[in-house]
Each structure stands twice: as structure tokens, then as C-alpha cells.
Design a protein around this motif. Structure first.
Motif, PDB file in Angstrom:
ATOM      1  N   PHE A 148       0.824  -1.207   0.000  1.00  0.00           N
ATOM      2  CA  PHE A 148       0.000   0.000   0.000  1.00  0.00           C
ATOM      3  C   PHE A 148       0.859   1.260   0.000  1.00  0.00           C
ATOM      4  O   PHE A 148       0.576   2.222  -0.730  1.00  0.00           O
ATOM      5  CB  PHE A 148      -0.923   0.001   1.220  1.00  0.00           C
ATOM      6  CG  PHE A 148      -1.695   1.280   1.381  1.00  0.00           C
ATOM      7  CD1 PHE A 148      -2.784   1.558   0.558  1.00  0.00           C
ATOM      8  CD2 PHE A 148      -1.337   2.223   2.339  1.00  0.00           C
ATOM      9  CE1 PHE A 148      -3.491   2.744   0.689  1.00  0.00           C
ATOM     10  CE2 PHE A 148      -2.043   3.406   2.479  1.00  0.00           C
ATOM     11  CZ  PHE A 148      -3.126   3.668   1.657  1.00  0.00           C
ATOM     12  N   LEU A 149       1.919   1.277   0.796  1.00  0.00           N
ATOM     13  CA  LEU A 149       2.767   2.461   0.863  1.00  0.00           C
ATOM     14  C   LEU A 149       3.538   2.671  -0.426  1.00  0.00           C
ATOM     15  O   LEU A 149       3.804   3.821  -0.813  1.00  0.00           O
ATOM     16  CB  LEU A 149       3.723   2.358   2.059  1.00  0.00           C
ATOM     17  CG  LEU A 149       3.050   2.448   3.427  1.00  0.00           C
ATOM     18  CD1 LEU A 149       4.056   2.273   4.550  1.00  0.00           C
ATOM     19  CD2 LEU A 149       2.315   3.783   3.579  1.00  0.00           C
ATOM     20  N   ARG A 150       3.895   1.618  -1.110  1.00  0.00           N
ATOM     21  CA  ARG A 150       4.529   1.768  -2.430  1.00  0.00           C
ATOM     22  C   ARG A 150       3.548   2.374  -3.414  1.00  0.00           C
ATOM     23  O   ARG A 150       3.911   3.254  -4.211  1.00  0.00           O
ATOM     24  CB  ARG A 150       5.029   0.409  -2.923  1.00  0.00           C
ATOM     25  CG  ARG A 150       6.143  -0.190  -2.091  1.00  0.00           C
ATOM     26  CD  ARG A 150       7.409   0.638  -2.152  1.00  0.00           C
ATOM     27  NE  ARG A 150       8.031   0.563  -3.470  1.00  0.00           N
ATOM     28  CZ  ARG A 150       8.937   1.411  -3.930  1.00  0.00           C
ATOM     29  NH1 ARG A 150       9.293   2.453  -3.179  1.00  0.00           N
ATOM     30  NH2 ARG A 150       9.462   1.264  -5.126  1.00  0.00           N
ATOM     31  N   LEU A 151       2.305   1.950  -3.368  1.00  0.00           N
ATOM     32  CA  LEU A 151       1.279   2.531  -4.239  1.00  0.00           C
ATOM     33  C   LEU A 151       1.030   3.991  -3.874  1.00  0.00           C
ATOM     34  O   LEU A 151       0.891   4.846  -4.754  1.00  0.00           O
ATOM     35  CB  LEU A 151      -0.015   1.728  -4.110  1.00  0.00           C
ATOM     36  CG  LEU A 151       0.026   0.279  -4.614  1.00  0.00           C
ATOM     37  CD1 LEU A 151      -1.223  -0.469  -4.185  1.00  0.00           C
ATOM     38  CD2 LEU A 151       0.168   0.257  -6.134  1.00  0.00           C
ATOM     39  N   LEU A 152       0.990   4.274  -2.586  1.00  0.00           N
ATOM     40  CA  LEU A 152       0.756   5.640  -2.132  1.00  0.00           C
ATOM     41  C   LEU A 152       1.876   6.570  -2.565  1.00  0.00           C
ATOM     42  O   LEU A 152       1.655   7.765  -2.820  1.00  0.00           O
ATOM     43  CB  LEU A 152       0.615   5.650  -0.608  1.00  0.00           C
ATOM     44  CG  LEU A 152       0.061   6.911   0.046  1.00  0.00           C
ATOM     45  CD1 LEU A 152      -1.395   7.120  -0.359  1.00  0.00           C
ATOM     46  CD2 LEU A 152       0.167   6.808   1.572  1.00  0.00           C
ATOM     47  N   ALA A 153       3.101   6.021  -2.644  1.00  0.00           N
ATOM     48  CA  ALA A 153       4.263   6.827  -3.038  1.00  0.00           C
ATOM     49  C   ALA A 153       4.361   7.014  -4.555  1.00  0.00           C
ATOM     50  O   ALA A 153       5.252   7.724  -5.019  1.00  0.00           O
ATOM     51  CB  ALA A 153       5.539   6.182  -2.509  1.00  0.00           C
ATOM     52  N   GLY A 154       3.483   6.366  -5.313  1.00  0.00           N
ATOM     53  CA  GLY A 154       3.480   6.550  -6.764  1.00  0.00           C
ATOM     54  C   GLY A 154       4.053   5.391  -7.549  1.00  0.00           C
ATOM     55  O   GLY A 154       4.024   5.423  -8.795  1.00  0.00           O
ATOM     56  N   ALA A 155       4.573   4.365  -6.877  1.00  0.00           N
ATOM     57  CA  ALA A 155       5.129   3.196  -7.577  1.00  0.00           C
ATOM     58  C   ALA A 155       3.992   2.225  -7.861  1.00  0.00           C
ATOM     59  O   ALA A 155       3.841   1.206  -7.175  1.00  0.00           O
ATOM     60  CB  ALA A 155       6.214   2.539  -6.737  1.00  0.00           C
ATOM     61  N   ARG A 156       3.176   2.534  -8.854  1.00  0.00           N
ATOM     62  CA  ARG A 156       1.927   1.798  -9.070  1.00  0.00           C
ATOM     63  C   ARG A 156       2.068   0.758 -10.171  1.00  0.00           C
ATOM     64  O   ARG A 156       1.302   0.706 -11.127  1.00  0.00           O
ATOM     65  CB  ARG A 156       0.803   2.781  -9.379  1.00  0.00           C
ATOM     66  CG  ARG A 156       0.564   3.734  -8.219  1.00  0.00           C
ATOM     67  CD  ARG A 156      -0.340   4.890  -8.534  1.00  0.00           C
ATOM     68  NE  ARG A 156      -0.220   5.907  -7.488  1.00  0.00           N
ATOM     69  CZ  ARG A 156      -0.787   7.100  -7.557  1.00  0.00           C
ATOM     70  NH1 ARG A 156      -1.519   7.426  -8.613  1.00  0.00           N
ATOM     71  NH2 ARG A 156      -0.625   7.971  -6.581  1.00  0.00           N
TER      72      ARG A 156
END
Length: 506
Positions: A148-156
Motif C-alpha cells: 500500500f505504501l509503495r502505491l501511495l508513493a506513486g510506484a503503481r
């Protein structure tokens, strides 16, 4: 939290030593303590066929099935083997904690600190040494939070979405408290929605996929004629329980905090408090810390409120899913308070909490308090003076199973258990019994904060009256012997005069 630094020259050596230390504390004497009653439920479930297991888990009402399905495929013949699944998951959690912190915060020394804090954390050690769901719940919560934190940081990337969905999906059918992670994620979006609107829409879709197995499980549960929630023993929490929970999760203390733990506990709570304050002040710049903030605050507040208004659900071990957040926030708090010019203060704080956790754990091993319920000792004590015509009386069928597992004789003597609605009545014995061995669990006092290690220590002399069942109290003049063990007590009662009556109905 940007604390990028060069990787220490001996990083991999330190990481390996941390994992080895964590593994040693989780595997030491793992098969020595006898199973306690909750673990008896586990062994009963995993010995059944998968179909029967699902029915049994469903009828329990307060369990989810994934852990038991995985354990069913794992060797579980001995006490050591049964517990080793959780112990190995605990070691995986240590390595995973270091990997996640290194990936998220690009700091090797923070990764080592996070790994050491988890490896020497008594709360995680005890849960990893128990044949229950909690070590798996921790690992899945860690993976889901990282994705989730990777997605939140933009690494989607697609990989992150797949990992997020699978970890969340697995978490929901491992322990119901995993849903608190979704609650924390929703609260994060509530503060960052303008910047994360597109991500929020995709997150809704991902959660819709992740919750499908849980919904199917709930539908399956609704088909049961009766479901025993199994939560009646949980009491309503008070405000003091919030502090006691944080104390238990950082240094493994219960409602009595030993003097040895005070410096480390103060250090841990100061770091956690500072981390929460920092996260709240910098939620826009560092949304990852804002997520960790809500994992802790949101989960505790939600469960506390539900426990007061709806039904009590507040138990320390259920909060294992917030442990990664506690560790990260403590680290952030210490680094913030120390400042860039005094990193040695943060290192000293980590060392103090780690040493305190190790000292508390080793003291528990020394005292034998990791023998939570000494069913082996009870069974050997009864067998040493067992006579024809003796019977066994326990609190419920699970206690009879626990006793039978360690009773050295081939055949179990006639047994009965207390009536659930009348503590003075019991189920009938299969045949007349002239002496009754009464087995009872010596749990903590009513109203005491739930602890994860010893319930009540063995002691010489008469068993305290508060641990004496009413059925025994009514026959106090006929008690031939009594003895207290860790977590258990045994009474031998002369029942010559009522042998026939006990074999029909009380």
C-alpha cells in the motif's frame, strides 16, 4: 522519513546475527511447554480432514480458516512441530521487517534497528512460540502495508497491486482484525483525497477483489445452525488498557510492570509518542507515517469503541497487525528527537529497548513462565497416584483433550466437565467414581489486563480460594490433596458417598 545513509560495511553480518538471535528466542525449548487450551483447539482442527476442519472453524465463530488450512499441510505431529510453523513465520517477520524498512526509507541502520526491535520484542516472541494465527497475521499485515505504501508513493506497478490484493485477501481470512488496515488506509485517503483521487478509486476496486474470500466465508458461516462466538471471556476495556496494551506490545509487560522494564518502557513510549506527533504534523509531506499513525490510533480507537458499545473484543494479541507501525513510529520518534547531529541518541534508545526486551524474555525463560499451562506436569502428578475407580473432572472438553495428550496411561479414566449454566453441577461420569481429580485453569484475576505469558505461577501449599471451583468448595471437607502448577490447579476429592449419583446426574 528520508534518512538515507550509506550501507554499513557489516550490514549483512548484523542482519544475519539479528535473525539468528530472533530465531533462537523463538525456537528455544519450543516443544518443552505443554500445549495450552487455545493450542488444543488448533491441534484438534488440523488433525481433522479439510472439510471437517472448515465446519469446525465455522462453528467456532471467532476464527478465520487460512492459518488452519496452511498448518494442515505442515508437519504437526509433535508439540515442537505444531509450534514451529508460527516460529518460522516469526523469523520471516524479522527478515521481512528489515527488508520493508530498508526499501521504504533507504536506511540500512534503520532497517537493522527495526529488525532488532522485532527480534527481541517479547510480545512477538510469545506469539511466535504459540500454535496460533498471530505470526502469520503479522507477516501478511507487513506485506499488505508495504504494498500500500509503495502505491501511495506513486510506484503503481502491476506487481504492487497484485501483492496488495493477495496480502490483503489472505489477511482478511487469517484474522478479522486485518480489516483495520483497510480502515487506516481509508482514513489516509480522507486527508489526501484531492491529491490521490485516482488512486483512491483503484484502491476501492482492489479492496472489492480482496474481500471476496471473506464474504464467501461469511456466507458459509451463516449456513451454520449455531455459531459459538467464543468471546464471552473478554471483558470491557478501560482507558488504562490502552497504555497497558502499548506496554505489552513494546516490552511484553502485563498489568504489573517489573522494575527491570521501566527504563526501556519509558524510552519506547517516548519514541512512540514523538513518532505519532511527528506523523500528525507532517502528514502531507510524509503520508507513509500518516498511514502508520492511523494503523495504531485508528485500530485502537475503533476496537476500544466497539468493545464499549457493541461487545468486548479488546485483547492484546489481536493487535499484532499494528506492531509494524509501532516499530516504525518509535524509530521515527527517536530520530526526530535526536536530530541529525546526535544520531547516537537514537541508537542508544534502540539499544536500551532491545536489551530490556531481551532481559525480560530471558527472565521469563529462567523462571519457567513460558510454561503457560503445565498439562504435562498435571498429567504426571495424577498418574503417580491414580487408582481404579478414579475419575477426571475438567472445565470443558478441550481441557480433557489437553490432559489426555500427556496422560501416560493408555486409557483415559472416566471424565466429566462442569455444566456451562451451573458451576455446581457437572455432566455425568460414564461409571461410578470413588475419587475425582478436578482440573482447573488458574487464569488471571477477573478484570486484570490480559497477558500473553504465564497465567499464574506454580506455588507450594494450598491452592488459593479464588482458583478453587465451586464444585470443590462445596466438598472442601473431602479434599484429599491439592497442588498448583503453572496456569493450572489439581484437587483430589473423595466421592465414595456419591459415586452412584455422579454416574447418573448431579
Amino acid at each position: 522519513m528520508n534518512t538515507a545513509a550509506a550501507r554499513p560495511r557489516l550490514f549483512w553480518l548484523w542482519a544475519m546475527l539479528i535473525v539468528i538471535a530472533g530465531a533462537a528466542l523463538r525456537l528455544y525449548d519450543l516443544g518443552g511447554p505443554s500445549l495450552w487450551v487455545d493450542e488444543v483447539y488448533t491441534v484438534t482442527l488440523v488433525r481433522a480432514s479439510p472439510g471437517d476442519m472448515l465446519v469446525m472453524v465455522r462453528d467456532l465463530g471467532n476464527q478465520a480458516p487460512l492459518y488452519y488450512l496452511l498448518l494442515h499441510a505442515y508437519p504437526h505431529d509433535s508439540d515442537f512441530a505444531l509450534r514451529s510453523f508460527s516460529a518460522l513465520l516469526g523469523v520471516v517477520g524479522i527478515a521481512g521487517m528489515m527488508w520493508v524498512v530498508a526499501r521504504l526509507y533507504r536506511s540500512s541502520w534503520l532497517a537493522l534497528g527495526a529488525g532488532a526491535l522485532l527480534a527481541l520484542n517479547p510480545y512477538h516472541i510469545w506469539l511466535s512460540r504459540t500454535a496460533r494465527v498471530y505470526a502469520l497475521a503479522f507477516v501478511l499485515a507487513l506485506i499488505a502495508s508495504y504494498a500500500f505504501l509503495r502505491l501511495l508513493a506513486g510506484a503503481r506497478r502491476r506487481t504492487h497491486w497484485v501483492v496488495f490484493v493477495l496480502a490483503s485477501m489472505s489477511g482478511y481470512v487469517t484474522h478479522y482484525f486485518a480489516a483495520a488496515l483497510a480502515f487506516a488506509q481509508y482514513l489516509v485517503f480522507g486527508f489526501l483525497l484531492r491529491r490521490k483521487r485516482a488512486l483512491f478509486r483503484r484502491w476501492i476496486g482492489a479492496q472489492a477483489l480482496a474481500v471476496i474470500p471473506l464474504l464467501l466465508w461469511i456466507v458459509y458461516m451463516l449456513q451454520a445452525e449455531t455459531v459459538a462466538a467464543g468471546l464471552g471471556w473478554i471483558r470491557k476495556p478501560g482507558l488504562a488498557d490502552l497504555l497497558l496494551t502499548l506496554s505489552a506490545m513494546t516490552l511484553g509487560t502485563g498489568d504489573t510492570i517489573p522494575l527491570l522494564a521501566v527504563p526501556g518502557l519509558i524510552t519506547a513510549l517516548v519514541g512512540l509518542g514523538a513518532g505519532l506527533v511527528y506523523a500528525a504534523r507532517h502528514y502531507r509531506a510524509e503520508p507513509d507515517l500518516w498511514y502508520w499513525f492511523w494503523v495504531v490510533v485508528g485500530t485502537l480507537a475503533l476496537v476500544f469503541a466497539v468493545s464499549l458499545v457493541v461487545r468486548p473484543l479488546y485483547v492484546d494479541r489481536y493487535f499484532v497487525i499494528i506492531l509494524p507501525a509501532l516499530i516504525v513510529l518509535m524509530l521515527r520518534g527517536w530520530t526526530w528527537l535526536a536530530g541529525p547531529r546526535r544520531p547516537y541518541l537514537a541508537a542508544a534508545a534502540i539499544a536500551l529497548v532491545c536489551l530490556s526486551g531481551a532481559a525480560i524474555t530471558l527472565d521469563v525463560f529462567r523462571a519457567g513462565d513460558h510454561y503457560k499451562e503445565d498439562w504435562r506436569g498435571v498429567a504426571e502428578y495424577v498418574a503417580a497416584d491414580f487408582q481404579p475407580g478414579d475419575g477426571v473432572l475438567a472445565g470443558d472438553p478441550a481441557e480433557v483433550i489437553a490432559f489426555k495428550r500427556y496422560f501416560p496411561q493408555a486409557e483415559l479414566p472416566p471424565y466429566a466437565w462442569y455444566d456451562a449454566d451451573d458451576p455446581l453441577a457437572i455432566s455425568p461420569f460414564a461409571e461410578p467414581v470413588t475419587r475425582v481429580w478436578v482440573l482447573t485453569r488458574t487464569t488471571a484475576d477477573e478484570g486484570a489486563h490480559q497477558n500473553e505469558i504465564a497465567l499464574a505461577r506454580a506455588s507450594a501449599g494450598p491452592v488459593p480460594e479464588k482458583y478453587t471451583p465451586p464444585w470443590v468448595q462445596a466438598r472442601r471437607d473431602r479434599v484429599l490433596a491439592e497442588k498448583q502448577f503453572n496456569g493450572l490447579a489439581v484437587f483430589l476429592v473423595d466421592t465414595h458417598e456419591e459415586a452412584e449419583q455422579l454416574a447418573t446426574a448431579e
